[in-house]
Design an enzyme around this catalytic site. Structure first.
Site, PDB file in Angstrom:
ATOM      1  N   ARG A   1       0.845  -1.188   0.000  1.00 11.47           N
ATOM      2  CA  ARG A   1       0.000   0.000   0.000  1.00 11.47           C
ATOM      3  C   ARG A   1       0.887   1.246   0.000  1.00 11.47           C
ATOM      4  NH1 ARG A   1      -4.615   3.036  -0.897  1.00 11.47           N
ATOM      5  NH2 ARG A   1      -4.692   4.743   0.588  1.00 11.47           N
TER       6      ARG A   1
ATOM      7  N   HIS B   1       0.826   4.760   0.702  1.00 10.33           N
ATOM      8  CA  HIS B   1      -0.139   5.607   1.413  1.00 10.33           C
ATOM      9  C   HIS B   1       0.459   6.991   1.612  1.00 10.33           C
ATOM     10  CE1 HIS B   1      -3.616   6.280   4.125  1.00 10.33           C
ATOM     11  NE2 HIS B   1      -2.779   7.095   4.755  1.00 10.33           N
ATOM     12  N   SER B   2      -0.195   7.993   1.056  1.00 13.32           N
ATOM     13  CA  SER B   2       0.293   9.369   1.194  1.00 13.32           C
ATOM     14  C   SER B   2      -0.139   9.940   2.537  1.00 13.32           C
ATOM     15  CB  SER B   2      -0.245  10.238   0.052  1.00 13.32           C
ATOM     16  OG  SER B   2       0.255   9.789  -1.184  1.00 13.32           O
ATOM     17  N   GLU B   3       0.800  10.557   3.197  1.00  8.15           N
ATOM     18  CA  GLU B   3       0.560  11.136   4.514  1.00  8.15           C
ATOM     19  C   GLU B   3      -0.649  12.067   4.522  1.00  8.15           C
ATOM     20  OE1 GLU B   3       3.404  13.386   7.711  1.00  8.15           O
ATOM     21  OE2 GLU B   3       3.420  14.159   5.658  1.00  8.15           O
TER      22      GLU B   3
ATOM     23  N   GLN C   1      -8.611   4.246   5.549  1.00  8.98           N
ATOM     24  CA  GLN C   1      -7.839   3.479   4.571  1.00  8.98           C
ATOM     25  C   GLN C   1      -6.516   3.005   5.168  1.00  8.98           C
ATOM     26  OE1 GLN C   1      -7.430   5.729   0.898  1.00  8.98           O
ATOM     27  NE2 GLN C   1      -9.146   4.608   0.024  1.00  8.98           N
TER      28      GLN C   1
ATOM     29  N   GLU D   1       1.733  15.134   1.668  1.00  6.92           N
ATOM     30  CA  GLU D   1       0.487  15.690   2.208  1.00  6.92           C
ATOM     31  C   GLU D   1      -0.285  16.457   1.140  1.00  6.92           C
ATOM     32  OE1 GLU D   1      -2.163  16.187   5.134  1.00  6.92           O
ATOM     33  OE2 GLU D   1      -0.166  15.690   5.894  1.00  6.92           O
ATOM     34  N   GLY D   2      -1.612  16.302   1.175  1.00  8.96           N
ATOM     35  CA  GLY D   2      -2.457  17.085   0.278  1.00  8.96           C
ATOM     36  C   GLY D   2      -2.237  16.785  -1.192  1.00  8.96           C
TER      37      GLY D   2
ATOM     38  N   THR E   1     -12.247  18.899  -4.367  1.00  2.17           N
ATOM     39  CA  THR E   1     -10.874  18.784  -3.896  1.00  2.17           C
ATOM     40  C   THR E   1      -9.841  19.010  -5.002  1.00  2.17           C
ATOM     41  OG1 THR E   1      -9.314  17.310  -2.752  1.00  2.17           O
ATOM     42  CG2 THR E   1     -10.952  16.259  -4.179  1.00  2.17           C
TER      43      THR E   1
ATOM     44  N   ASP F   1      -3.186  16.649  -8.878  1.00  2.00           N
ATOM     45  CA  ASP F   1      -2.507  15.663  -8.041  1.00  2.00           C
ATOM     46  C   ASP F   1      -1.021  15.730  -8.371  1.00  2.00           C
ATOM     47  OD1 ASP F   1      -1.516  13.422  -6.698  1.00  2.00           O
ATOM     48  OD2 ASP F   1      -3.290  12.219  -7.112  1.00  2.00           O
TER      49      ASP F   1
ATOM     50  N   ARG G   1       1.454  14.110  -6.702  1.00  4.67           N
ATOM     51  CA  ARG G   1       2.228  13.035  -6.092  1.00  4.67           C
ATOM     52  C   ARG G   1       3.100  12.310  -7.120  1.00  4.67           C
ATOM     53  NH1 ARG G   1      -2.554  10.046  -2.960  1.00  4.67           N
ATOM     54  NH2 ARG G   1      -3.587  10.624  -4.914  1.00  4.67           N
TER      55      ARG G   1
END
Length: 213
Positions: free
Chosen positions: A63, A65-67, A84, A105-106, A127, A139, A141
């Site tokens: 997984r 997983h973004s903070e 999640q 984050e974000g 969002t 996004d 990321r």
């Protein structure tokens, strides 16, 4: 063609017992790294029997997983990040694999900008529209560090625990073999209904399919 992946190395590893507010407990081996391309302090949590995959000719469940400080730590209901994370830890511990905790984050814009985006969402934007209104991409990321971490851990093919196909696509371009994308649960509440609808809309647009709310 896969992109060239800079080499990262394991810096240290420690064993940490985990306990969640609902009482679920498990133990993780936490890894830190040197050489990650963005210089941030990302973590890998090894959960369950990570050697079982090799013995059973199976693949570890991973997984990325973004903070989310507000959701993961303080239980914010504006997103589904906390549930999640909780789900991922148990599902990975059950079968063996890794949770990659990425300091993005974000959706990569940072904590203060995420809270600025919240204010715009309160004014009517979703969002993704809020991120764009602040001068960011929808996004931002980047999963290069996730691929570096997996390479440093010596992980081969993986199954990705995510509803976001972009994670799988980026990891594939970076040379990680993804055998399966395993969906996560849907954690709907009155506070995050619009947020989840916006994510579903964006996923449908990306797939060029009609969106079902």
């Amino acid at each position: 063609m896969s992109e060239s992946l800079p080499v990262a190395t394991i810096r240290t590893q420690v064993t940490v017992p985990l306990r969640f507010p609902d009482g679920y407990t498990t133990t993780a081996r936490l890894f830190t790294f040197d050489g990650l391309v963005d210089g941030r302090e990302h973590l890998a949590f090894a959960l369950g029997d990570t050697g079982a995959a090799e013995r059973d000719a199976d693949v570890p469940l991973v997984r990325p997983h973004s903070e989310c400080l507000t959701g993961d730590v303080f239980g914010s209901q504006r997103c589904d990040c906390g549930p999640q994370l909780r789900e991922a830890v148990q599902r990975i511990a059950d079968v063996g694999g890794y949770l990659l905790y990425l300091r993005q984050e974000g959706r990569g814009i940072g904590l203060y900008a995420k809270l600025d985006a919240y204010a715009l969402q309160d004014a009517g934007l979703d969002t993704f529209e809020a991120n764009v209104a602040l001068g960011h991409a929808e996004d931002e990321r980047d999963y290069t560090v996730a691929a570096q971490m997996l390479a440093a851990l010596g992980v081969g093919p993986i199954a990705v625990l995510s509803n976001n196909p972009e994670k799988t696509e980026q990891l594939g371009r970076l040379g990680i073999t993804v055998t399966e994308q395993v969906p996560t649960g849907v954690f709907l509440s009155p506070a995050n209904a619009d947020y989840l609808a916006a994510k579903a809309n964006r996923a449908a647009r990306a797939a060029d399919l009609p969106c079902v709310r």
